[in-house]
Enzyme design. Structure first.
Site, mmCIF file in Angstrom:
data_model
loop_
_atom_site.group_PDB
_atom_site.id
_atom_site.type_symbol
_atom_site.label_atom_id
_atom_site.label_comp_id
_atom_site.label_asym_id
_atom_site.label_seq_id
_atom_site.Cartn_x
_atom_site.Cartn_y
_atom_site.Cartn_z
ATOM 1 N N GLY A 114 0.838 -1.200 0.000
ATOM 2 C CA GLY A 114 0.000 0.000 0.000
ATOM 3 C C GLY A 114 0.867 1.242 0.000
ATOM 4 N NE ARG A 163 -0.748 -19.190 -1.721
ATOM 5 C CZ ARG A 163 -1.942 -18.690 -1.495
ATOM 6 N NH1 ARG A 163 -2.128 -17.399 -1.352
ATOM 7 N NH2 ARG A 163 -2.986 -19.508 -1.401
ATOM 8 C CG ASP A 189 4.260 -6.879 7.292
ATOM 9 O OD1 ASP A 189 3.756 -5.768 7.061
ATOM 10 O OD2 ASP A 189 3.582 -7.898 7.471
ATOM 11 N N GLY A 190 4.915 -7.324 4.232
ATOM 12 C CA GLY A 190 4.499 -8.218 3.141
ATOM 13 C C GLY A 190 5.443 -8.132 1.961
ATOM 14 C CB THR A 200 3.778 0.415 6.848
ATOM 15 O OG1 THR A 200 2.431 0.385 7.317
ATOM 16 C CG2 THR A 200 4.687 0.116 8.013
ATOM 17 C CG ASP A 230 -0.728 -0.075 9.270
ATOM 18 O OD1 ASP A 230 -1.395 0.959 9.146
ATOM 19 O OD2 ASP A 230 -1.078 -1.164 8.777
ATOM 20 C CG ASP A 284 2.809 -2.975 10.955
ATOM 21 O OD1 ASP A 284 3.527 -2.513 10.037
ATOM 22 O OD2 ASP A 284 1.772 -3.621 10.741
ATOM 23 N N GLY A 333 -4.820 0.577 10.826
ATOM 24 C CA GLY A 333 -3.964 -0.152 11.763
ATOM 25 C C GLY A 333 -4.546 -1.537 11.919
ATOM 26 N NE ARG A 334 -3.098 -5.071 7.384
ATOM 27 C CZ ARG A 334 -2.661 -5.143 6.163
ATOM 28 N NH1 ARG A 334 -3.288 -5.887 5.304
ATOM 29 N NH2 ARG A 334 -1.592 -4.492 5.776
ATOM 30 C CG HIS A 343 -7.591 3.983 1.327
ATOM 31 N ND1 HIS A 343 -8.742 3.347 1.678
ATOM 32 C CD2 HIS A 343 -6.689 3.024 1.032
ATOM 33 C CE1 HIS A 343 -8.552 2.033 1.581
ATOM 34 N NE2 HIS A 343 -7.313 1.818 1.190
HETATM 35 O O1 F6P Z 1 -0.893 -1.596 5.700
HETATM 36 C C1 F6P Z 1 -1.353 -0.325 5.521
HETATM 37 C C2 F6P Z 1 -2.842 -0.274 5.407
HETATM 38 O O2 F6P Z 1 -3.093 1.068 5.280
HETATM 39 C C3 F6P Z 1 -3.651 -0.907 6.554
HETATM 40 O O3 F6P Z 1 -3.723 -0.140 7.702
HETATM 41 C C4 F6P Z 1 -4.975 -1.137 5.879
HETATM 42 O O4 F6P Z 1 -5.684 -2.147 6.516
HETATM 43 C C5 F6P Z 1 -4.567 -1.536 4.498
HETATM 44 O O5 F6P Z 1 -3.340 -0.907 4.244
HETATM 45 C C6 F6P Z 1 -5.584 -1.197 3.425
HETATM 46 O O6 F6P Z 1 -5.129 -1.664 2.180
HETATM 47 P P1 F6P Z 1 -5.862 -1.440 0.769
HETATM 48 O O7 F6P Z 1 -5.066 -0.411 0.034
HETATM 49 O O8 F6P Z 1 -5.824 -2.755 0.080
HETATM 50 O O9 F6P Z 1 -7.258 -0.963 1.047
#
Ligand code: F6P
Length: 385
Positions: free
Chosen positions: A18, A86, A124-125, A146, A148, A150, A191-192, A293
């Site tokens: 993201g 994957r 991290d991903g 990020t 987040d 984290d 913040g997942r 967002h």
């Molecule tokens: O990892 C960052 C983040 O903003 C998370 O807090 C949120 O859950 C996720 O990305 C949302 O991602 P997407 O862009 O797929 O909606």
């Protein structure tokens, strides 16, 4: 200009996962440091690892990154649905997703473009996805990104401070309207699994209740606190809730599942549940705002521009000093680097005894867990993110 080590003549750079404020500032620092200080060529890979799979790789010059320091997003594009190990190639006739390992293809494209290393800017991903290319022999230096905040191994990632700024401004604005209408305003923040944005913006905005993924809450405890504030206190309240927060014994609220994503769960909806619970138990008017967002967009604040510039510069220095498969980090305000795999696929959560939580409890904030704030142990010396 310093002459490059013989094995580094040309590098690639990509932004994965993201987006967040400061990506362009990192790109600018990477490209300028590489070209101006070391005389090495830089190629931009579009849309994260997808650009390697599709062979969308283009030269980047200092001209290309001029003027992008203050721009949100990423001029290279990004992608949070692409893990080369994957890779989603389509669905079978029953609608089930079909995946294939395309790491060899990525390595082949990187070699075709003579990339001696790739700077991967991601979370991290993205670092986990990068590790599969490291196993195939690519040299990768990661930059932690990020909102987040984290990522394991670094005390801060760029983008976080801008997101906190945005969230704090939103909570401040909700304050005045909550006060005027004697309402409870609930604001759901990103913040997942890590509540850094909610904790930090919640404290900065003077929110009354802060609900984090790391501290499961009880609706009754939140309602009791709100009831006292509405009847014996100022008659309005602000609740900051992380999208990943959950009730004790309950599950996180999932908005949707993105099957072709390496991290398919998209959270959302806990804010409305909390608002409904408060309305029912306290018989007060509530409203819910989902900031979403907006937290990821906009121009980076100066602190993030500076952090991003440091990280971009440091990534190139690490590479030029012979670093292989490292991720640049900041710890105790000092820039360094750790093994790339150190951060892959892990998350740095808010510890329950974090000094900011202790401070919050001490000043009367509820974390929804029924812990009486006046009985909470004295805070440790504060080291804030
Ligand atoms: O990892 C960052 C983040 O903003 C998370 O807090 C949120 O859950 C996720 O990305 C949302 O991602 P997407 O862009 O797929 O909606």
């Amino acid at each position: 200009m310093m002459s490059p080590p013989a094995n580094i003549r040309r590098i690639g750079v990509l932004t994965g996962g993201g987006d967040c404020p400061g990506l362009n500032a990192v790109l600018r620092a990477v490209v300028k440091t590489a070209i101006l200080q070391h005389g090495i060529e830089v190629a931009g890979i579009e849309d994260g690892f997808q650009g390697l799979i599709d062979d969308r790789v283009r030269p980047l010059t200092t001209r290309d990154v001029s003027g992008i320091l203050v721009r949100g997003g990423t001029v290279l594009g990004s992608n949070n649905r692409c893990n080369p190990r994957r890779y989603h190639v389509g669905d079978d006739h029953e609608g089930n997703p079909v995946y294939r390992d395309v790491t060899d293809r990525c390595v082949e494209v990187a070699r075709r473009h003579r990339l001696d290393a790739i700077i991967v800017i991601g979370g991290d991903g993205t670092m986990a996805a990068a590790s599969s290319l490291v196993e195939k022999g690519l040299n990768i230096v990661g930059v932690p990104k990020t909102i987040d905040n984290d990522i394991v191994g670094t005390e801060i990632s760029f983008g976080f401070l801008t997101a906190v700024n945005t969230a704090t401004e939103a909570l401040d604005k909700l304050h005045s309207t909550a006060d005027s209408h004697h309402r409870v305003m609930v604001c759901e923040l990103m913040g997942r699994n890590a509540g850094w944005i909610t904790l930090t913006a919640g404290i900065a905005s003077g929110s009354d209740v802060i609900l984090l993924p790391e501290i499961p809450f009880e609706m009754e405890s939140v309602a009791e606190f709100i009831d006292a504030r509405m009847t014996k206190g100022p008659g309005f309240a602000i609740v900051a809730v992380a999208e990943g927060a959950r009730m004790r014994g309950g599950e996180q609220v999932v908005a949707r599942t993105v099957h072709n994503s390496p991290d398919p769960i998209r959270l959302g909806g806990i804010g409305q549940r909390v608002a409904d619970g408060i309305a029912k138990l306290c018989r007060v008017e509530t409203r819910t705002t989902v900031l979403g967002h907006i937290q990821r967009g906009g121009t980076p604040i100066p602190a993030d521009r500076i952090l991003a510039t440091h990280f971009g510069y440091h990534a190139i220095q690490t590479l030029m000093l012979g670093g292989r498969n490292r991720m640049v980090v900041r710890q105790n305000n000092i820039f360094g680097d750790v093994d790339l795999l150190h951060a892959a696929g892990k998350q740095r959560l808010v510890p329950e005894d974090h000094p900011l939580i202790s401070a919050g409890r001490a000043i009367g904030i509820s974390f929804g867990d029924g812990v009486p704030h006046s009985h909470y142990p004295t805070a440790q010396p504060a080291v804030v993110v």
